[in-house]
Design an enzyme around this catalytic site. Structure first.
Site, PDB file in Angstrom:
ATOM      1  N   LYS A  69      25.993  45.357  27.638  1.00  0.00           N
ATOM      2  CA  LYS A  69      26.959  45.725  27.279  1.00  0.00           C
ATOM      3  C   LYS A  69      26.953  45.421  26.041  1.00  0.00           C
ATOM      4  O   LYS A  69      27.587  46.334  24.854  1.00  0.00           O
ATOM      5  CB  LYS A  69      28.318  45.132  27.646  1.00  0.00           C
ATOM      6  CG  LYS A  69      28.329  45.699  28.795  1.00  0.00           C
ATOM      7  CD  LYS A  69      29.990  45.523  30.254  1.00  0.00           C
ATOM      8  CE  LYS A  69      30.337  45.977  31.414  1.00  0.00           C
ATOM      9  NZ  LYS A  69      31.037  46.010  31.939  1.00  0.00           N
ATOM     10  N   ASP A 125      36.957  50.358  29.964  1.00  0.00           N
ATOM     11  CA  ASP A 125      37.287  49.203  30.955  1.00  0.00           C
ATOM     12  C   ASP A 125      39.128  49.160  30.493  1.00  0.00           C
ATOM     13  O   ASP A 125      39.473  48.704  31.662  1.00  0.00           O
ATOM     14  CB  ASP A 125      36.596  48.402  30.910  1.00  0.00           C
ATOM     15  CG  ASP A 125      35.560  48.520  31.666  1.00  0.00           C
ATOM     16  OD1 ASP A 125      34.645  49.363  32.058  1.00  0.00           O
ATOM     17  OD2 ASP A 125      34.561  47.170  31.233  1.00  0.00           O
TER      18      ASP A 125
HETATM   19  P1  NAP Z   1      30.472  38.638  30.904  1.00  0.00           P
HETATM   20  O1  NAP Z   1      30.538  39.334  30.156  1.00  0.00           O
HETATM   21  O2  NAP Z   1      29.414  38.020  31.579  1.00  0.00           O
HETATM   22  O3  NAP Z   1      31.715  37.050  31.344  1.00  0.00           O
HETATM   23  C1  NAP Z   1      31.558  36.538  32.222  1.00  0.00           C
HETATM   24  C2  NAP Z   1      33.216  35.566  32.167  1.00  0.00           C
HETATM   25  O4  NAP Z   1      33.236  35.049  32.890  1.00  0.00           O
HETATM   26  C3  NAP Z   1      32.666  34.871  31.021  1.00  0.00           C
HETATM   27  O5  NAP Z   1      33.562  34.073  30.213  1.00  0.00           O
HETATM   28  C4  NAP Z   1      32.062  33.233  32.048  1.00  0.00           C
HETATM   29  O6  NAP Z   1      32.548  31.732  31.375  1.00  0.00           O
HETATM   30  C5  NAP Z   1      32.962  33.718  33.164  1.00  0.00           C
HETATM   31  N1  NAP Z   1      32.001  32.994  33.931  1.00  0.00           N
HETATM   32  C6  NAP Z   1      31.492  33.236  35.217  1.00  0.00           C
HETATM   33  N2  NAP Z   1      31.003  32.762  36.070  1.00  0.00           N
HETATM   34  C7  NAP Z   1      31.762  31.807  36.047  1.00  0.00           C
HETATM   35  C8  NAP Z   1      32.606  30.429  37.254  1.00  0.00           C
HETATM   36  N3  NAP Z   1      31.745  30.099  38.145  1.00  0.00           N
HETATM   37  N4  NAP Z   1      33.427  29.528  36.100  1.00  0.00           N
HETATM   38  C9  NAP Z   1      34.177  29.773  35.639  1.00  0.00           C
HETATM   39  N5  NAP Z   1      34.507  31.353  35.024  1.00  0.00           N
HETATM   40  C10 NAP Z   1      32.929  32.106  35.033  1.00  0.00           C
HETATM   41  O7  NAP Z   1      30.855  39.557  32.032  1.00  0.00           O
HETATM   42  P2  NAP Z   1      32.265  40.610  32.038  1.00  0.00           P
HETATM   43  O8  NAP Z   1      31.601  41.598  32.054  1.00  0.00           O
HETATM   44  O9  NAP Z   1      33.011  40.283  31.893  1.00  0.00           O
HETATM   45  O10 NAP Z   1      32.684  40.653  33.961  1.00  0.00           O
HETATM   46  C11 NAP Z   1      33.297  40.081  34.694  1.00  0.00           C
HETATM   47  C12 NAP Z   1      33.520  40.477  35.973  1.00  0.00           C
HETATM   48  O11 NAP Z   1      34.005  41.467  35.828  1.00  0.00           O
HETATM   49  C13 NAP Z   1      32.139  40.957  36.543  1.00  0.00           C
HETATM   50  O12 NAP Z   1      32.007  40.442  38.293  1.00  0.00           O
HETATM   51  C14 NAP Z   1      32.344  42.187  36.260  1.00  0.00           C
HETATM   52  O13 NAP Z   1      31.698  43.127  37.504  1.00  0.00           O
HETATM   53  C15 NAP Z   1      33.857  42.853  36.833  1.00  0.00           C
HETATM   54  N6  NAP Z   1      33.911  44.149  35.879  1.00  0.00           N
HETATM   55  C16 NAP Z   1      34.872  44.758  37.013  1.00  0.00           C
HETATM   56  C17 NAP Z   1      34.811  46.074  36.085  1.00  0.00           C
HETATM   57  C18 NAP Z   1      36.067  47.652  36.894  1.00  0.00           C
HETATM   58  O14 NAP Z   1      35.236  48.533  37.014  1.00  0.00           O
HETATM   59  N7  NAP Z   1      36.120  46.943  38.219  1.00  0.00           N
HETATM   60  C19 NAP Z   1      34.846  46.697  34.660  1.00  0.00           C
HETATM   61  C20 NAP Z   1      33.714  45.740  34.426  1.00  0.00           C
HETATM   62  C21 NAP Z   1      33.849  43.878  34.706  1.00  0.00           C
HETATM   63  P3  NAP Z   1      31.189  31.798  29.867  1.00  0.00           P
HETATM   64  O15 NAP Z   1      32.227  32.331  28.919  1.00  0.00           O
HETATM   65  O16 NAP Z   1      31.798  30.141  30.024  1.00  0.00           O
HETATM   66  O17 NAP Z   1      30.093  32.271  30.124  1.00  0.00           O
END
Ligand code: NAP
Length: 274
Positions: free
Chosen positions: A72, A108
């Site tokens: 992304k 989103d």
């Molecule tokens: P991303 O950009 O990789 O960000 C993930 C965030 O989660 C980061 O801040 C990361 O921390 C934190 N994180 C990851 N593992 C962790 C853990 N074990 N403990 C604490 N914090 C943790 O991902 P994203 O695009 O934001 O997506 C996040 C989630 O939302 C995913 O599961 C995705 O599938 C979901 N999502 C769903 C939709 C929907 O339509 N339902 C849309 C978008 C996203 P750090 O900054 O420290 O790395």
């Protein structure tokens, strides 16, 4: 209002790595069939090293589509044009190519707004809760913050494990306060999981006992049978929903950008139920 493609893309693709688990092809193809459109949507697994060459090919062939983890931010950096939402969030989840130029968008925010409305039973124009708690500081958390700003939310506590990305978000959104992972202020009436915790395992993003008494819970993660966090929060008396509604709505807005028409949401939901 953001305008989409001026003509139907020749192909629709989902770029990610991995992508085999994605539900998007099933519900986007159901909507394309329902609309009588011949174009089809396919998931394409693109390892990071192959992304630049793939983007060149997409530009040359009027392709549109979606982008998921881990591309992304890289696609955002390589677009020729960005919509206000993509520019605000700093990540692209939807794109289309015309005349050799790629436009990046992010649906989103609309998806999250629809999910909050459905969970809290809000009608258009109803006020949002004034105080949210959000776990995570990635692209999904940024979309939540853009929605919170649109809706006049007064305070968002960002619960993070590492400070770097969170500090950058706090600089851009003055209503954000940084908080350590695991502690939730009792004033927060909506708690959002914007981390992948719970996606592949039964781990809880926040202990159920740590939730404020009347808070609703919105897990952006989705999986068959809902996540353990959603099931246990509901059993403890909290309003709770997973990320399925957000998934459908972000996909519905993307469909409209590519085709110029709203999709048949019932066809999308039917495909997901199957
Ligand atoms: P991303 O950009 O990789 O960000 C993930 C965030 O989660 C980061 O801040 C990361 O921390 C934190 N994180 C990851 N593992 C962790 C853990 N074990 N403990 C604490 N914090 C943790 O991902 P994203 O695009 O934001 O997506 C996040 C989630 O939302 C995913 O599961 C995705 O599938 C979901 N999502 C769903 C939709 C929907 O339509 N339902 C849309 C978008 C996203 P750090 O900054 O420290 O790395």
């Amino acid at each position: 209002m953001t305008r989409g493609a001026s003509r139907l893309p020749r192909r629709l693709v989902l770029l990610g790595h991995p992508v085999a688990q994605s539900l998007s092809p099933a519900f986007q193809n159901a909507a394309l069939v329902a609309a009588g459109l011949a174009v089809r949507y396919e998931a394409v697994d693109v390892p990071p090293a192959a992304l630049p060459a793939v983007l060149t090919e997409l530009r040359q062939n009027d392709v549109g589509g979606n982008v998921t983890i881990p591309h992304k931010i890289a696609v955002h950096a390589s677009c020729d044009l960005l919509t206000p939402a993509a520019s605000d969030i700093g990540a692209v989840n939807t794109f289309w190519c015309e005349d050799g130029r790629m436009t990046g968008d992010n649906t989103d925010v609309d998806g999250f707004e629809a999910a909050v409305g459905a969970l809290l039973g809000l009608a258009a124009g109803d006020p949002w809760p004034s105080h949210l708690a959000v776990l995570g500081a990635g692209g999904a958390a940024a979309a939540v913050l853009v929605a919170a700003r649109r809706r006049g939310v007064e305070r968002v506590d960002l619960l993070v494990r590492s400070i770097h990305r969170a500090a950058a978000l706090a600089d851009r959104f003055p209503f954000v306060r940084l908080a350590p992972h695991g502690t939730i202020h009792p004033g927060a009436s909506l708690v959002v999981n914007a981390t992948p915790i719970g996606m592949r395992d039964a781990e809880l993003p926040v202990a159920i006992a740590a939730l404020p008494r009347d808070a609703a819970v919105l897990d952006l993660v989705y999986r068959p049978g809902e996540t353990r966090w959603v099931r246990e929060a509901r059993a403890a008396g909290h309003g709770a929903a997973d990320g399925l509604e957000m998934l459908i709505e972000q996909g519905a807005v993307a469909f409209r950008r590519w085709t110029g028409h709203p999709p048949d949401r019932a066809a999308m939901r039917g495909a997901l139920a199957r």
